[in-house]
Design a protein around this motif. Structure first.
Motif, PDB file in Angstrom:
ATOM      1  N   GLN A  99       0.518  -1.263  -0.510  1.00 56.39           N
ATOM      2  CA  GLN A  99      -0.289  -0.229   0.123  1.00 56.39           C
ATOM      3  C   GLN A  99       0.698   1.392   0.084  1.00 56.39           C
ATOM      4  OE1 GLN A  99      -3.289  -0.478   0.204  1.00 56.39           O
ATOM      5  NE2 GLN A  99      -3.145   2.317  -0.207  1.00 56.39           N
ATOM      6  N   SER A 100       2.186   1.510   0.627  1.00 57.88           N
ATOM      7  CA  SER A 100       2.856   2.689   0.589  1.00 57.88           C
ATOM      8  C   SER A 100       3.522   3.454  -0.327  1.00 57.88           C
ATOM      9  CB  SER A 100       3.747   2.590   1.794  1.00 57.88           C
ATOM     10  OG  SER A 100       4.617   1.664   1.317  1.00 57.88           O
ATOM     11  N   ASN A 101       3.805   1.852  -1.179  1.00 59.68           N
ATOM     12  CA  ASN A 101       4.678   2.145  -2.587  1.00 59.68           C
ATOM     13  C   ASN A 101       3.752   2.222  -3.885  1.00 59.68           C
ATOM     14  OD1 ASN A 101       5.092  -0.324  -2.505  1.00 59.68           O
ATOM     15  ND2 ASN A 101       7.596  -0.314  -1.549  1.00 59.68           N
ATOM     16  N   PHE A 102       2.760   0.973  -4.094  1.00 60.97           N
ATOM     17  CA  PHE A 102       2.687   0.988  -4.834  1.00 60.97           C
ATOM     18  C   PHE A 102       1.679   2.260  -5.904  1.00 60.97           C
ATOM     19  CE2 PHE A 102       0.960  -3.852  -5.368  1.00 60.97           C
ATOM     20  CZ  PHE A 102       0.480  -3.354  -6.421  1.00 60.97           C
ATOM     21  N   HIS A 103       2.312   3.321  -4.945  1.00 59.47           N
ATOM     22  CA  HIS A 103       1.664   4.745  -6.347  1.00 59.47           C
ATOM     23  C   HIS A 103       2.528   4.461  -7.165  1.00 59.47           C
ATOM     24  CE1 HIS A 103       4.178   5.680  -2.941  1.00 59.47           C
ATOM     25  NE2 HIS A 103       4.542   6.535  -3.678  1.00 59.47           N
ATOM     26  N   ASN A 104       3.998   3.948  -6.872  1.00 61.67           N
ATOM     27  CA  ASN A 104       5.121   4.299  -7.894  1.00 61.67           C
ATOM     28  C   ASN A 104       4.618   3.895  -9.578  1.00 61.67           C
ATOM     29  OD1 ASN A 104       6.853   5.345  -7.178  1.00 61.67           O
ATOM     30  ND2 ASN A 104       6.684   3.959  -5.576  1.00 61.67           N
ATOM     31  N   ILE A 105       3.890   2.038  -9.179  1.00 61.45           N
ATOM     32  CA  ILE A 105       3.521   1.278 -10.414  1.00 61.45           C
ATOM     33  C   ILE A 105       1.924   2.161 -11.232  1.00 61.45           C
ATOM     34  CG2 ILE A 105       1.754  -1.192 -11.356  1.00 61.45           C
ATOM     35  CD1 ILE A 105       5.264  -0.888 -10.174  1.00 61.45           C
ATOM     36  N   SER A 106       2.220   2.710 -12.001  1.00 57.16           N
ATOM     37  CA  SER A 106       0.991   2.900 -13.418  1.00 57.16           C
ATOM     38  C   SER A 106       1.023   1.667 -14.068  1.00 57.16           C
ATOM     39  CB  SER A 106       1.740   4.904 -14.063  1.00 57.16           C
ATOM     40  OG  SER A 106       2.828   3.814 -15.017  1.00 57.16           O
ATOM     41  N   ALA A 107      -0.485   2.829 -14.931  1.00 54.39           N
ATOM     42  CA  ALA A 107      -1.004   2.094 -15.793  1.00 54.39           C
ATOM     43  C   ALA A 107       0.069   1.554 -17.111  1.00 54.39           C
ATOM     44  CB  ALA A 107      -2.323   3.513 -16.336  1.00 54.39           C
ATOM     45  N   LYS A 108       0.614   2.247 -16.543  1.00 57.07           N
ATOM     46  CA  LYS A 108       2.056   1.633 -17.941  1.00 57.07           C
ATOM     47  C   LYS A 108       2.994   0.488 -17.643  1.00 57.07           C
ATOM     48  CE  LYS A 108       1.412   6.321 -20.610  1.00 57.07           C
ATOM     49  NZ  LYS A 108       2.032   7.278 -21.492  1.00 57.07           N
ATOM     50  N   THR A 109       2.766   0.288 -16.579  1.00 52.50           N
ATOM     51  CA  THR A 109       3.843  -0.831 -15.642  1.00 52.50           C
ATOM     52  C   THR A 109       3.467  -1.419 -16.132  1.00 52.50           C
ATOM     53  OG1 THR A 109       4.273   1.166 -14.146  1.00 52.50           O
ATOM     54  CG2 THR A 109       5.254  -0.682 -13.766  1.00 52.50           C
ATOM     55  N   VAL A 139       5.602 -12.037  -2.394  1.00 55.85           N
ATOM     56  CA  VAL A 139       5.980 -10.097  -2.375  1.00 55.85           C
ATOM     57  C   VAL A 139       5.875  -9.286  -2.755  1.00 55.85           C
ATOM     58  CG1 VAL A 139       8.442  -9.650  -3.520  1.00 55.85           C
ATOM     59  CG2 VAL A 139       8.948 -12.044  -2.669  1.00 55.85           C
ATOM     60  N   VAL A 140       4.777  -9.470  -3.238  1.00 53.36           N
ATOM     61  CA  VAL A 140       3.316  -8.327  -4.006  1.00 53.36           C
ATOM     62  C   VAL A 140       2.527  -9.008  -3.378  1.00 53.36           C
ATOM     63  CG1 VAL A 140       2.330  -6.964  -6.172  1.00 53.36           C
ATOM     64  CG2 VAL A 140       4.607  -8.215  -6.111  1.00 53.36           C
ATOM     65  N   ASP A 141       1.401  -7.354  -2.561  1.00 58.18           N
ATOM     66  CA  ASP A 141       0.088  -7.563  -1.734  1.00 58.18           C
ATOM     67  C   ASP A 141      -0.746  -7.901  -3.162  1.00 58.18           C
ATOM     68  OD1 ASP A 141      -2.201  -7.165  -1.089  1.00 58.18           O
ATOM     69  OD2 ASP A 141      -1.333  -5.993   0.869  1.00 58.18           O
ATOM     70  N   GLU A 142      -1.245  -9.120  -3.233  1.00 56.71           N
ATOM     71  CA  GLU A 142      -1.963  -9.244  -4.295  1.00 56.71           C
ATOM     72  C   GLU A 142      -3.223  -8.211  -4.082  1.00 56.71           C
ATOM     73  OE1 GLU A 142      -2.347 -13.609  -4.541  1.00 56.71           O
ATOM     74  OE2 GLU A 142       0.183 -13.675  -5.723  1.00 56.71           O
ATOM     75  N   SER A 143      -3.708  -8.477  -2.964  1.00 58.43           N
ATOM     76  CA  SER A 143      -5.456  -7.612  -2.896  1.00 58.43           C
ATOM     77  C   SER A 143      -4.924  -6.480  -2.890  1.00 58.43           C
ATOM     78  CB  SER A 143      -5.144  -7.562  -1.388  1.00 58.43           C
ATOM     79  OG  SER A 143      -4.908  -6.403  -0.502  1.00 58.43           O
ATOM     80  N   ILE A 144      -4.115  -5.848  -3.392  1.00 52.90           N
ATOM     81  CA  ILE A 144      -4.012  -3.757  -3.923  1.00 52.90           C
ATOM     82  C   ILE A 144      -3.619  -4.233  -5.842  1.00 52.90           C
ATOM     83  CG2 ILE A 144      -2.878  -2.410  -4.278  1.00 52.90           C
ATOM     84  CD1 ILE A 144      -1.624  -2.802  -0.974  1.00 52.90           C
ATOM     85  N   TRP A 145      -2.814  -5.384  -5.957  1.00 46.82           N
ATOM     86  CA  TRP A 145      -2.576  -5.490  -7.390  1.00 46.82           C
ATOM     87  C   TRP A 145      -3.635  -5.649  -8.044  1.00 46.82           C
ATOM     88  CZ3 TRP A 145       1.822  -9.367  -8.831  1.00 46.82           C
ATOM     89  CH2 TRP A 145       2.261  -9.918 -10.025  1.00 46.82           C
ATOM     90  N   GLN A 146      -4.448  -6.856  -7.693  1.00 51.75           N
ATOM     91  CA  GLN A 146      -5.818  -6.961  -8.696  1.00 51.75           C
ATOM     92  C   GLN A 146      -6.236  -5.777  -8.620  1.00 51.75           C
ATOM     93  OE1 GLN A 146      -8.478 -10.291  -6.662  1.00 51.75           O
ATOM     94  NE2 GLN A 146      -8.807  -8.374  -4.634  1.00 51.75           N
ATOM     95  N   LYS A 147      -5.994  -4.630  -7.775  1.00 50.67           N
ATOM     96  CA  LYS A 147      -6.929  -3.368  -8.112  1.00 50.67           C
ATOM     97  C   LYS A 147      -5.873  -2.697  -9.022  1.00 50.67           C
ATOM     98  CE  LYS A 147      -9.481  -3.858  -3.970  1.00 50.67           C
ATOM     99  NZ  LYS A 147      -9.766  -3.333  -2.393  1.00 50.67           N
TER     100      LYS A 147
END
Length: 345
Positions: A190-200, A210-218
């Protein structure tokens, strides 16, 4: 001696028969009854090796033919004077090839020049170093992040996690750890997912968790390539349905990697038991020179192995474990020759 061995360990009969009587068991089915009278236990990633499994057994040696360590209670083994060996790095080339092949395919799908993209490699150990070398051969700029190595080696070209996460392509190659100065559990959160954009483009070919899938799926991305999942084989079907590649933890499943995993454990077991190595073991993989007909890198890589078949194979997730156990033959790039020079590094 008696050996209990995960029956998915490559060529287990040919490689380990010199040590004694082998009992092959599916990794998920290895339990305390299986190891009670055994002297040696050899596993892959599906067996939890801990007090519950080993207490009261005669096990003196545990070998793991895979690179991951999160299924092993190393402290318990140390406290009970049980020799442990893990085949670190055995599948590093296979995983690096998985990532590069995917990038080349994505460049074709999205019509981009991969040499104009940045590749954030998070975890620059055995796999990360291999991947960085291949990326360099292809002219891809890398952003390397590994705070553990940075602390120990003071590497001037390494970057912060946020910088690596801001790359065009982000790929994880850390072990799964829960403590220490730099735990990797939910490293992307949650604290760093903002670095991932719609172009990533995001890869997880490290470990589930290693990746929080609950956030990744959204989170909207350009593409997701997911080989390692939380709760395998009960994987996140929302992520599975939207991923470019959704594969069943097989990035490291080349024949070369499987052999090397078994062979590295074999070498250590020979040293532990003071037995001489058999020279014939080294020649178990000998496919000869394999020829490629393709005249461009994209087609050549897909001619070597098309990872889309692995995604199709587990559209029904009930096939997850069966497919892993019966994975198609896949050789690494060094065995191939043809019109196109593959990025072998």
């Amino acid at each position: 001696m008696k050996l209990t061995i995960d029956d998915a360990c490559y060529a287990h009969q040919e490689i380990f028969s010199q040590f004694g009587e082998i009992t092959p068991v599916a990794g998920r089915d290895i339990n305390s009854a299986c190891v009670k009278d055994a002297d040696i236990l050899i596993v892959r990633s599906r067996t939890q090796v801990n007090r519950e499994l080993l207490q009261g057994s005669a096990i003196k040696f545990v070998g793991s033919t895979v690179a991951g360590l999160d299924h092993i209670d190393q402290q318990y083994l140390k406290d009970n004077n049980i020799r442990f060996f893990s085949a670190q790095g055995c599948n590093s080339m296979a995983v690096a090839e998985f990532v590069i092949s995917s990038i080349i395919n994505l460049a074709d799908k999205h019509h981009f020049n991969y040499q104009e993209k940045t590749l954030g490699i998070i975890g620059v150990g055995n796999v990360g170093k291999r991947l960085a070398a291949k990326a360099q051969l292809l002219g891809i700029k890398t952003l390397l992040n590994d705070p553990i190595r940075q602390d120990e080696e003071n590497l001037p070209n390494f970057v912060t996690l946020d910088t690596a996460l801001s790359a065009d392509i982000v790929t994880f190659h850390t072990p799964l750890t829960f403590d220490g100065k730099y735990p990797s559990f939910k490293l992307l959160n949650q604290s760093n997912f903002h670095n991932i954009s719609a172009k990533t483009i995001v890869f997880n070919a490290a470990r589930g968790g290693v990746v929080d899938e609950s956030i990744w799926q959204k989170t909207q991305t350009l593409e997701n390539i997911i080989d390692c999942w939380e709760n395998e084989p009960a994987i996140n079907q929302n992520l599975q349905k939207t991923a470019y590649l959704a594969t069943p933890h097989i990035a490291g499943h080349s024949i070369d990697a499987k052999f090397m995993g078994s062979f590295m454990v074999y070498e250590d077991l020979c040293a532990f038991t003071e037995q001489k190595q058999r020279n014939s073991i080294k020649n178990l993989i000998n496919p000869g020179v394999l020829s490629l007909k393709s005249d461009n890198l994209l087609n050549a890589l897909n001619e070597v192995y098309d990872f889309k078949q692995d995604t199709v194979a587990i559209e029904n997730i009930n096939n997850f474990e069966t497919y892993r156990r019966n994975y198609p033959a896949r050789y690494e790039w060094n065995h191939f020759t043809g019109k196109v020079k593959l990025p072998i590094a």
